[in-house]
Scaffold this motif. Structure first.
Motif, PDB file in Angstrom:
ATOM      1  N   TYR A 275       0.849  -1.184   0.000  1.00  0.00           N
ATOM      2  CA  TYR A 275       0.000   0.000   0.000  1.00  0.00           C
ATOM      3  C   TYR A 275       0.886   1.235   0.000  1.00  0.00           C
ATOM      4  CZ  TYR A 275      -3.673   3.256   1.305  1.00  0.00           C
ATOM      5  OH  TYR A 275      -4.543   4.304   1.336  1.00  0.00           O
ATOM      6  N   ALA A 276       0.762   2.065  -1.015  1.00  0.00           N
ATOM      7  CA  ALA A 276       1.662   3.198  -1.181  1.00  0.00           C
ATOM      8  C   ALA A 276       1.165   4.452  -0.482  1.00  0.00           C
ATOM      9  CB  ALA A 276       1.865   3.493  -2.669  1.00  0.00           C
ATOM     10  N   TYR A 277      -0.036   4.913  -0.785  1.00  0.00           N
ATOM     11  CA  TYR A 277      -0.529   6.141  -0.173  1.00  0.00           C
ATOM     12  C   TYR A 277      -2.005   6.335  -0.455  1.00  0.00           C
ATOM     13  CZ  TYR A 277       0.791   7.661  -4.896  1.00  0.00           C
ATOM     14  OH  TYR A 277       0.957   7.755  -6.246  1.00  0.00           O
ATOM     15  N   THR A 278      -2.604   7.221   0.300  1.00  0.00           N
ATOM     16  CA  THR A 278      -3.958   7.702   0.077  1.00  0.00           C
ATOM     17  C   THR A 278      -3.834   9.137  -0.400  1.00  0.00           C
ATOM     18  OG1 THR A 278      -4.859   6.323   1.837  1.00  0.00           O
ATOM     19  CG2 THR A 278      -6.149   8.253   1.214  1.00  0.00           C
ATOM     20  N   VAL A 279      -4.594   9.502  -1.416  1.00  0.00           N
ATOM     21  CA  VAL A 279      -4.566  10.864  -1.938  1.00  0.00           C
ATOM     22  C   VAL A 279      -5.770  11.620  -1.385  1.00  0.00           C
ATOM     23  CG1 VAL A 279      -4.643  12.316  -3.996  1.00  0.00           C
ATOM     24  CG2 VAL A 279      -3.415  10.137  -4.048  1.00  0.00           C
ATOM     25  N   VAL A 280      -5.516  12.777  -0.795  1.00  0.00           N
ATOM     26  CA  VAL A 280      -6.570  13.663  -0.319  1.00  0.00           C
ATOM     27  C   VAL A 280      -6.566  14.874  -1.240  1.00  0.00           C
ATOM     28  CG1 VAL A 280      -7.444  15.020   1.614  1.00  0.00           C
ATOM     29  CG2 VAL A 280      -6.238  12.860   2.052  1.00  0.00           C
ATOM     30  N   TYR A 281      -7.690  15.128  -1.888  1.00  0.00           N
ATOM     31  CA  TYR A 281      -7.786  16.238  -2.831  1.00  0.00           C
ATOM     32  C   TYR A 281      -8.118  17.526  -2.094  1.00  0.00           C
ATOM     33  CZ  TYR A 281      -7.500  12.626  -6.293  1.00  0.00           C
ATOM     34  OH  TYR A 281      -7.054  11.567  -7.048  1.00  0.00           O
ATOM     35  N   VAL A 282      -7.275  18.533  -2.257  1.00  0.00           N
ATOM     36  CA  VAL A 282      -7.401  19.797  -1.524  1.00  0.00           C
ATOM     37  C   VAL A 282      -7.255  20.979  -2.474  1.00  0.00           C
ATOM     38  CG1 VAL A 282      -6.516  18.779   0.629  1.00  0.00           C
ATOM     39  CG2 VAL A 282      -4.923  19.836  -0.978  1.00  0.00           C
ATOM     40  N   LYS A 283      -7.614  22.152  -1.998  1.00  0.00           N
ATOM     41  CA  LYS A 283      -7.506  23.373  -2.803  1.00  0.00           C
ATOM     42  C   LYS A 283      -6.078  23.898  -2.843  1.00  0.00           C
ATOM     43  CE  LYS A 283     -12.209  24.702  -1.740  1.00  0.00           C
ATOM     44  NZ  LYS A 283     -13.048  25.494  -0.879  1.00  0.00           N
ATOM     45  N   ASP A 284      -5.357  23.815  -1.717  1.00  0.00           N
ATOM     46  CA  ASP A 284      -4.013  24.384  -1.602  1.00  0.00           C
ATOM     47  C   ASP A 284      -3.107  23.358  -0.929  1.00  0.00           C
ATOM     48  OD1 ASP A 284      -1.684  25.756  -0.641  1.00  0.00           O
ATOM     49  OD2 ASP A 284      -2.772  27.655  -0.726  1.00  0.00           O
ATOM     50  N   VAL A 285      -2.273  22.693  -1.717  1.00  0.00           N
ATOM     51  CA  VAL A 285      -1.416  21.618  -1.222  1.00  0.00           C
ATOM     52  C   VAL A 285      -0.479  22.107  -0.124  1.00  0.00           C
ATOM     53  CG1 VAL A 285       0.402  19.961  -1.848  1.00  0.00           C
ATOM     54  CG2 VAL A 285      -1.570  20.300  -3.362  1.00  0.00           C
ATOM     55  N   SER A 286       0.224  23.198  -0.359  1.00  0.00           N
ATOM     56  CA  SER A 286       1.178  23.726   0.605  1.00  0.00           C
ATOM     57  C   SER A 286       0.504  24.071   1.930  1.00  0.00           C
ATOM     58  CB  SER A 286       1.872  24.959   0.030  1.00  0.00           C
ATOM     59  OG  SER A 286       2.817  25.460   0.936  1.00  0.00           O
ATOM     60  N   LYS A 287      -0.639  24.734   1.864  1.00  0.00           N
ATOM     61  CA  LYS A 287      -1.377  25.120   3.062  1.00  0.00           C
ATOM     62  C   LYS A 287      -1.861  23.884   3.829  1.00  0.00           C
ATOM     63  CE  LYS A 287      -5.141  28.234   4.399  1.00  0.00           C
ATOM     64  NZ  LYS A 287      -6.181  29.151   3.889  1.00  0.00           N
ATOM     65  N   SER A 288      -2.313  22.875   3.102  1.00  0.00           N
ATOM     66  CA  SER A 288      -2.779  21.648   3.751  1.00  0.00           C
ATOM     67  C   SER A 288      -1.631  20.893   4.414  1.00  0.00           C
ATOM     68  CB  SER A 288      -3.507  20.753   2.752  1.00  0.00           C
ATOM     69  OG  SER A 288      -4.730  21.341   2.382  1.00  0.00           O
ATOM     70  N   LEU A 289      -0.471  20.819   3.751  1.00  0.00           N
ATOM     71  CA  LEU A 289       0.691  20.174   4.365  1.00  0.00           C
ATOM     72  C   LEU A 289       1.072  20.879   5.659  1.00  0.00           C
ATOM     73  CD1 LEU A 289       3.054  19.494   1.312  1.00  0.00           C
ATOM     74  CD2 LEU A 289       1.786  17.797   2.655  1.00  0.00           C
ATOM     75  N   ASP A 290       1.089  22.198   5.613  1.00  0.00           N
ATOM     76  CA  ASP A 290       1.422  22.978   6.799  1.00  0.00           C
ATOM     77  C   ASP A 290       0.423  22.711   7.925  1.00  0.00           C
ATOM     78  OD1 ASP A 290       3.051  25.068   8.113  1.00  0.00           O
ATOM     79  OD2 ASP A 290       1.188  26.233   8.004  1.00  0.00           O
ATOM     80  N   PHE A 291      -0.865  22.691   7.589  1.00  0.00           N
ATOM     81  CA  PHE A 291      -1.909  22.429   8.576  1.00  0.00           C
ATOM     82  C   PHE A 291      -1.733  21.053   9.214  1.00  0.00           C
ATOM     83  CE2 PHE A 291      -5.972  20.399   9.543  1.00  0.00           C
ATOM     84  CZ  PHE A 291      -6.415  21.213  10.571  1.00  0.00           C
ATOM     85  N   TYR A 292      -1.579  20.006   8.408  1.00  0.00           N
ATOM     86  CA  TYR A 292      -1.454  18.644   8.944  1.00  0.00           C
ATOM     87  C   TYR A 292      -0.184  18.487   9.775  1.00  0.00           C
ATOM     88  CZ  TYR A 292      -5.534  16.476   6.899  1.00  0.00           C
ATOM     89  OH  TYR A 292      -6.819  16.123   6.627  1.00  0.00           O
ATOM     90  N   SER A 293       0.877  19.167   9.377  1.00  0.00           N
ATOM     91  CA  SER A 293       2.114  19.137  10.140  1.00  0.00           C
ATOM     92  C   SER A 293       1.905  19.732  11.525  1.00  0.00           C
ATOM     93  CB  SER A 293       3.196  19.902   9.386  1.00  0.00           C
ATOM     94  OG  SER A 293       4.368  19.987  10.146  1.00  0.00           O
ATOM     95  N   LYS A 294       1.256  20.880  11.589  1.00  0.00           N
ATOM     96  CA  LYS A 294       1.050  21.567  12.866  1.00  0.00           C
ATOM     97  C   LYS A 294      -0.066  20.944  13.701  1.00  0.00           C
ATOM     98  CE  LYS A 294       2.813  25.984  11.261  1.00  0.00           C
ATOM     99  NZ  LYS A 294       2.450  27.312  10.754  1.00  0.00           N
ATOM    100  N   ALA A 295      -1.189  20.610  13.074  1.00  0.00           N
ATOM    101  CA  ALA A 295      -2.349  20.137  13.825  1.00  0.00           C
ATOM    102  C   ALA A 295      -2.217  18.698  14.293  1.00  0.00           C
ATOM    103  CB  ALA A 295      -3.622  20.289  12.982  1.00  0.00           C
TER     104      ALA A 295
END
Length: 143
Positions: free
Chosen positions: A11-31
Motif C-alpha cells: 500500500y503506497a498512499y492515500t490521496v486527499v484532494y485539496v484546494k491548496d497543497v502547501s497550506k494543507s501540508l502545513d496544517f497537517y504538520s502543525k495540527a
C-alpha cells in the motif's frame, strides 16, 4: 498467500484532494504532528510521513456515528451526506493530540469518548472540511 513473490502489493498512499497543497501540508504538520516528506516544485503534489499504514475494512453497520456538516452526531451511518473518506490517526496521548489539533485550526466535531472496543475516539474537520478521526492506541489483550 503462497506464490505471490514479487507481485505482492504494498500500500503506497492515500490521496486527499485539496484546494491548496502547501497550506494543507502545513496544517497537517502543525495540527496532527506529521512531518512533511516533500512538496514538489509545482506545489501540486505533497507528501507526509505517516509511518506504517493500515487499511482497515469493517461492515457499514459497524460505523459508530454519522457526523453531519453541522457537527451533529446521528446513529444512522448510511446517510447520503456521509463522507466517503475518513483519515484516522492514533496517539499514545490522545487528549494532548486532540487539544493541539483544535488549537492549530482543526474544527471540533466531537470530543473524544471511550468506545466499547477499548479506544477513546474524537473527531475534527481539517481546513478543507475532511473528517479526521483521532484515537487512542488500542492495546490488544494478551491471550
Amino acid at each position: 498467500m503462497a506464490g505471490i513473490g514479487t507481485c505482492a502489493p504494498h500500500y503506497a498512499y492515500t490521496v486527499v484532494y485539496v484546494k491548496d497543497v502547501s497550506k494543507s501540508l502545513d496544517f497537517y504538520s502543525k495540527a496532527f504532528g506529521l512531518t512533511v516528506r516533500r512538496l514538489d516544485h509545482s506545489r501540486r503534489w505533497g507528501e507526509l510521513e505517516s509511518g506504517s499504514t493500515t487499511i482497515a475494512f469493517t461492515p457499514i453497520e459497524q460505523h459508530e456515528m454519522q457526523i453531519t456538516e453541522k457537527g451533529e452526531e446521528h446513529d444512522r451511518l448510511y446517510d447520503h451526506q456521509r463522507n466517503k473518506l475518513e483519515l484516522c490517526f492514533t496517539y499514545h496521548d490522545l487528549d494532548s493530540a486532540f487539544k493541539r489539533a483544535v488549537e492549530k485550526g482543526a474544527a471540533l466535531v466531537a470530543e473524544p469518548k471511550e468506545k466499547e472496543w477499548g479506544q477513546k475516539v474524537g473527531y475534527v474537520r481539517d481546513i478543507e472540511g475532511h473528517v479526521v478521526r483521532l484515537g487512542s492506541v488500542v492495546v490488544e489483550p494478551k491471550h
